[in-house]
Design a protein around this motif. Structure first.
Motif, PDB file in Angstrom:
ATOM      1  N   THR A 260      -8.246  15.280 127.851  1.00  0.00           N
ATOM      2  CA  THR A 260      -9.083  14.326 127.960  1.00  0.00           C
ATOM      3  C   THR A 260     -10.031  14.057 127.464  1.00  0.00           C
ATOM      4  O   THR A 260     -10.711  14.633 127.126  1.00  0.00           O
ATOM      5  CB  THR A 260      -9.245  14.713 129.246  1.00  0.00           C
ATOM      6  N   VAL A 261     -10.314  13.091 127.336  1.00  0.00           N
ATOM      7  CA  VAL A 261     -11.397  11.946 127.036  1.00  0.00           C
ATOM      8  C   VAL A 261     -12.786  11.616 127.469  1.00  0.00           C
ATOM      9  O   VAL A 261     -12.586  11.145 128.298  1.00  0.00           O
ATOM     10  CB  VAL A 261     -10.948  11.525 125.633  1.00  0.00           C
ATOM     11  N   THR A 262     -13.572  12.249 127.292  1.00  0.00           N
ATOM     12  CA  THR A 262     -14.860  11.263 127.967  1.00  0.00           C
ATOM     13  C   THR A 262     -15.780  11.669 126.678  1.00  0.00           C
ATOM     14  O   THR A 262     -16.609  11.920 126.014  1.00  0.00           O
ATOM     15  CB  THR A 262     -15.550  13.407 128.814  1.00  0.00           C
ATOM     16  N   ALA A 263     -16.504  10.056 127.344  1.00  0.00           N
ATOM     17  CA  ALA A 263     -17.313   9.431 126.415  1.00  0.00           C
ATOM     18  C   ALA A 263     -18.852   9.953 127.111  1.00  0.00           C
ATOM     19  O   ALA A 263     -19.059   9.766 128.548  1.00  0.00           O
ATOM     20  CB  ALA A 263     -17.012   7.883 126.901  1.00  0.00           C
ATOM     21  N   ARG A 264     -19.855  10.259 126.377  1.00  0.00           N
ATOM     22  CA  ARG A 264     -21.481  10.178 126.653  1.00  0.00           C
ATOM     23  C   ARG A 264     -22.054   9.099 126.134  1.00  0.00           C
ATOM     24  O   ARG A 264     -21.502   8.333 124.978  1.00  0.00           O
ATOM     25  CB  ARG A 264     -22.480  11.266 126.160  1.00  0.00           C
ATOM     26  N   LEU A 265     -22.249   8.192 127.612  1.00  0.00           N
ATOM     27  CA  LEU A 265     -22.833   6.546 126.740  1.00  0.00           C
ATOM     28  C   LEU A 265     -24.469   6.807 126.369  1.00  0.00           C
ATOM     29  O   LEU A 265     -24.844   7.918 126.747  1.00  0.00           O
ATOM     30  CB  LEU A 265     -22.655   5.078 128.053  1.00  0.00           C
ATOM     31  N   ARG A 266     -24.543   5.186 126.311  1.00  0.00           N
ATOM     32  CA  ARG A 266     -26.242   5.498 125.335  1.00  0.00           C
ATOM     33  C   ARG A 266     -27.193   5.511 126.304  1.00  0.00           C
ATOM     34  O   ARG A 266     -28.629   5.858 125.997  1.00  0.00           O
ATOM     35  CB  ARG A 266     -26.431   4.076 124.378  1.00  0.00           C
ATOM     36  N   ASN A 267     -26.635   5.171 127.520  1.00  0.00           N
ATOM     37  CA  ASN A 267     -27.543   5.329 128.425  1.00  0.00           C
ATOM     38  C   ASN A 267     -28.051   6.786 129.319  1.00  0.00           C
ATOM     39  O   ASN A 267     -28.377   6.785 130.345  1.00  0.00           O
ATOM     40  CB  ASN A 267     -27.307   3.684 129.841  1.00  0.00           C
ATOM     41  N   GLY A 268     -26.999   7.358 128.540  1.00  0.00           N
ATOM     42  CA  GLY A 268     -26.728   9.064 129.430  1.00  0.00           C
ATOM     43  C   GLY A 268     -25.861   9.147 130.554  1.00  0.00           C
ATOM     44  O   GLY A 268     -25.534  10.693 130.663  1.00  0.00           O
ATOM     45  N   THR A 269     -24.892   8.808 130.690  1.00  0.00           N
ATOM     46  CA  THR A 269     -23.915   7.749 131.469  1.00  0.00           C
ATOM     47  C   THR A 269     -22.815   8.660 130.472  1.00  0.00           C
ATOM     48  O   THR A 269     -22.115   8.874 130.038  1.00  0.00           O
ATOM     49  CB  THR A 269     -23.886   7.680 132.768  1.00  0.00           C
ATOM     50  N   GLU A 270     -22.029   9.439 131.637  1.00  0.00           N
ATOM     51  CA  GLU A 270     -20.348   9.868 131.290  1.00  0.00           C
ATOM     52  C   GLU A 270     -19.342   9.361 131.638  1.00  0.00           C
ATOM     53  O   GLU A 270     -19.095   9.245 133.391  1.00  0.00           O
ATOM     54  CB  GLU A 270     -20.585  11.766 131.149  1.00  0.00           C
ATOM     55  N   LYS A 271     -18.317   9.345 130.868  1.00  0.00           N
ATOM     56  CA  LYS A 271     -17.523   8.585 131.544  1.00  0.00           C
ATOM     57  C   LYS A 271     -16.160   8.834 130.808  1.00  0.00           C
ATOM     58  O   LYS A 271     -15.621   9.124 130.050  1.00  0.00           O
ATOM     59  CB  LYS A 271     -17.722   6.715 131.718  1.00  0.00           C
ATOM     60  N   VAL A 272     -15.460   9.546 131.734  1.00  0.00           N
ATOM     61  CA  VAL A 272     -13.613   9.353 130.899  1.00  0.00           C
ATOM     62  C   VAL A 272     -12.831   8.212 131.050  1.00  0.00           C
ATOM     63  O   VAL A 272     -12.881   7.420 131.685  1.00  0.00           O
ATOM     64  CB  VAL A 272     -12.955  10.083 132.621  1.00  0.00           C
ATOM     65  N   ILE A 273     -12.352   8.315 129.339  1.00  0.00           N
ATOM     66  CA  ILE A 273     -11.816   6.926 129.228  1.00  0.00           C
ATOM     67  C   ILE A 273     -10.476   7.437 129.147  1.00  0.00           C
ATOM     68  O   ILE A 273      -9.498   6.535 128.828  1.00  0.00           O
ATOM     69  CB  ILE A 273     -12.908   6.756 127.676  1.00  0.00           C
ATOM     70  N   TYR A 274      -9.508   8.495 128.594  1.00  0.00           N
ATOM     71  CA  TYR A 274      -9.083   8.568 128.140  1.00  0.00           C
ATOM     72  C   TYR A 274      -7.646  10.283 128.992  1.00  0.00           C
ATOM     73  O   TYR A 274      -8.944  10.515 129.064  1.00  0.00           O
ATOM     74  CB  TYR A 274      -8.494   8.777 126.934  1.00  0.00           C
ATOM     75  N   LYS A 275      -6.902  10.317 129.473  1.00  0.00           N
ATOM     76  CA  LYS A 275      -5.722  10.779 130.098  1.00  0.00           C
ATOM     77  C   LYS A 275      -5.413  11.272 130.488  1.00  0.00           C
ATOM     78  O   LYS A 275      -4.154   9.864 130.603  1.00  0.00           O
ATOM     79  CB  LYS A 275      -7.224  11.782 131.840  1.00  0.00           C
ATOM     80  N   ASP A 276      -4.060  11.587 130.501  1.00  0.00           N
ATOM     81  CA  ASP A 276      -2.660  11.333 131.052  1.00  0.00           C
ATOM     82  C   ASP A 276      -1.759  10.656 129.973  1.00  0.00           C
ATOM     83  O   ASP A 276      -0.773  10.588 130.034  1.00  0.00           O
ATOM     84  CB  ASP A 276      -2.341  11.966 132.263  1.00  0.00           C
ATOM     85  N   GLY A 277      -2.526  10.814 128.801  1.00  0.00           N
ATOM     86  CA  GLY A 277      -1.870   9.693 127.600  1.00  0.00           C
ATOM     87  C   GLY A 277      -1.929   8.318 127.883  1.00  0.00           C
ATOM     88  O   GLY A 277      -1.497   7.815 127.585  1.00  0.00           O
ATOM     89  N   GLN A 278      -3.413   7.862 128.820  1.00  0.00           N
ATOM     90  CA  GLN A 278      -3.309   6.163 129.208  1.00  0.00           C
ATOM     91  C   GLN A 278      -4.626   6.392 128.785  1.00  0.00           C
ATOM     92  O   GLN A 278      -5.556   7.350 129.575  1.00  0.00           O
ATOM     93  CB  GLN A 278      -2.786   6.328 129.518  1.00  0.00           C
ATOM     94  N   PHE A 279      -5.169   5.441 128.298  1.00  0.00           N
ATOM     95  CA  PHE A 279      -6.737   5.136 128.751  1.00  0.00           C
ATOM     96  C   PHE A 279      -6.710   4.294 129.851  1.00  0.00           C
ATOM     97  O   PHE A 279      -5.724   4.299 131.158  1.00  0.00           O
ATOM     98  CB  PHE A 279      -7.331   3.970 127.956  1.00  0.00           C
ATOM     99  N   VAL A 280      -8.277   4.911 130.785  1.00  0.00           N
ATOM    100  CA  VAL A 280      -8.815   4.987 132.508  1.00  0.00           C
ATOM    101  C   VAL A 280      -9.674   4.361 132.112  1.00  0.00           C
ATOM    102  O   VAL A 280     -11.253   4.853 132.167  1.00  0.00           O
ATOM    103  CB  VAL A 280      -8.213   5.713 132.982  1.00  0.00           C
ATOM    104  N   LEU A 281     -10.157   2.668 131.883  1.00  0.00           N
ATOM    105  CA  LEU A 281     -10.901   1.806 131.571  1.00  0.00           C
ATOM    106  C   LEU A 281     -11.120   0.543 132.813  1.00  0.00           C
ATOM    107  O   LEU A 281      -9.927   0.518 132.520  1.00  0.00           O
ATOM    108  CB  LEU A 281     -10.785   1.029 130.887  1.00  0.00           C
ATOM    109  N   ASP A 282     -11.784   0.768 134.217  1.00  0.00           N
ATOM    110  CA  ASP A 282     -12.318  -0.291 134.399  1.00  0.00           C
ATOM    111  C   ASP A 282     -11.968  -2.510 133.623  1.00  0.00           C
ATOM    112  O   ASP A 282     -11.950  -2.468 132.964  1.00  0.00           O
ATOM    113  CB  ASP A 282     -13.752   0.105 135.274  1.00  0.00           C
TER     114      ASP A 282
END
Length: 404
Positions: free
Chosen positions: A382-404
């Motif tokens: 699982t790849v979690t991104a920490r954004l420059r505004n301080g929030t965190e977001k999972v961007i990749y899980k189970d072999g695929q990107f999970v982006l809105d």
């Protein structure tokens, strides 16, 4: 293993899509085409397609690298240090100056043709080509040179992957969309989907990434003035989305379940530990000496690339014993790969040609013309991104990107 139609489709993909960063060549362009004699049918089909498109050719058609007859092996066994390190600068300078595009047909008629050659000697011959790579990089940064790679399967490569030659070629045919009525249009369609994901990643303004799984706990600082890239024709096939992070912000460990091939050596069971961007511990269960020899090259102990592949795009499901395919594996969980060595400067958001060597170093772009070696893992993470505004977001899980 390819009939005339599939050969023609392969050539069309390389000439009308892969080269010129996914746009295909223009009339009058010059292509430097490189391949071994075992690739003859594809080599000549690509050459004819280049001519039909109004292009020009410079060719390097080389003898097969077989253990008993390889000129490279003979040189490494019998040559002096001066011969092994020989670099014909005027020749290679002329090739780079004359070429608009470089196309390599990757093929190994004997995967183990450098068996028993000391890793230090292989590193020496690789190091001798560093000036050529710098010439290429400079012209590419100026937007005047493109390159691409494609694969031609052999029995030796199939044996190494544990596949029949037919099954090996089936992976190539499927991965490159060669049975499509219009494979060039198909590639452009897939590339558009990948570019959509890439654009969403760029819009997130990511500060750093946390890659977590059973065999990885790694933190990666992206750095300023970075963007994500996709293959865009540079490799066929290419489904990965990657960037060149600030090497100084790499911390943690990662183990890789896929072997890599470096200078004719299979290196398996690789494990790396990073502290403040530098590899502080490394091991391998097979050919560890070759791994350590590679890492000992100047700046090869630092990261040059971090990449993720979405399993929804890639049709590659088998280990292929070659980086070009293994770094694009789809399968159950896609893949994560890290490259040690040289960074891709085209991940910079500004004008590459206006940046000095000192400025590249200040931004944390690793400089290592001798090495850029991808090491692949296909396990779940699982790849979690920490954004420059301080929030965190999972961007990749189970072999695929999970982006809105």
């Amino acid at each position: 293993m390819l009939d005339e139609r599939l050969l023609k489709n392969y050539a069309k993909v390389m000439v009308h899509y892969a080269l010129n960063d996914g746009r295909g060549i223009n009339k009058g362009d010059t292509v430097f085409l490189v391949g071994q004699e075992c690739t003859k049918d594809l080599f000549t089909t690509i050459a004819k397609e280049i001519y039909a498109a109004g292009g020009n050719l410079i060719t390097s058609y080389q003898p097969n690298n077989l253990r008993d007859t390889s000129l490279v092996r003979f040189l490494l066994q019998t040559g002096t240090d001066e011969q092994i390190g020989f670099f014909a600068e005027p020749y290679w300078k002329g090739i780079v100056e004359a070429s608009d595009h470089i196309l390599f047909i990757i093929s190994e008629p004997d995967v183990h043709y450098l068996e028993d050659i000391p890793a230090s000697k292989i590193s020496s011959i690789n190091s001798s080509r560093a000036p050529y790579m710098k010439m290429r990089e400079k012209k590419e940064q100026a937007g005047k040179l493109s390159w691409s790679l494609c694969l031609y399967g052999t029995q030796s490569m199939a044996d190494e992957a544990g596949l029949t030659l037919k099954d090996y070629w089936e992976q190539i045919i499927e991965a490159c969309y060669l049975r499509e009525e219009d494979p060039v249009a198909k590639w452009k369609e897939v590339q558009k989907e990948i570019e959509t994901i890439k654009d969403k990643l760029d819009a997130l303004a990511i500060e750093d990434l946390h890659v977590k799984g059973e065999d990885v706990d790694l933190r990666i600082r992206l750095g300023e003035h970075r963007k994500w890239l996709s293959g865009g024709g540079k490799n066929i096939p290419s489904f990965e989305i990657f960037t060149s992070p600030d090497w100084r912000g790499m911390n943690g460990f990662i183990r890789f379940n896929q072997p890599l091939y470096y200078s004719g050596k299979r290196i398996a069971g690789v494990s790396l530990t990073f502290a403040d961007g530098v590899v502080t511990a490394s091991s391998a269960t097979e050919n560890e000496d070759a791994l350590k020899e590679m890492i000992a090259q100047e700046n090869a102990d630092k990261v040059g690339e971090f990449s993720l592949t979405d399993k929804r795009h890639s049709r590659i499901t088998k280990f292929m014993a070659t980086t070009l395919f293994d770094e694009n594996t789809g399968g159950a969980f896609g893949n994560t790969h890290v490259a040690l060595g040289n960074a891709y400067k085209d991940t910079f958001t500004g004008d590459m040609a206006a940046v000095s060597d000192e400025q590249w170093a200040e931004m944390g772009y690793n400089s290592c013309p001798k090495v850029h070696t991808d090491i692949v893992s296909t396990t779940n993470r699982t790849v979690t991104a920490r954004l420059r505004n301080g929030t965190e977001k999972v961007i990749y899980k189970d072999g695929q990107f999970v982006l809105d």
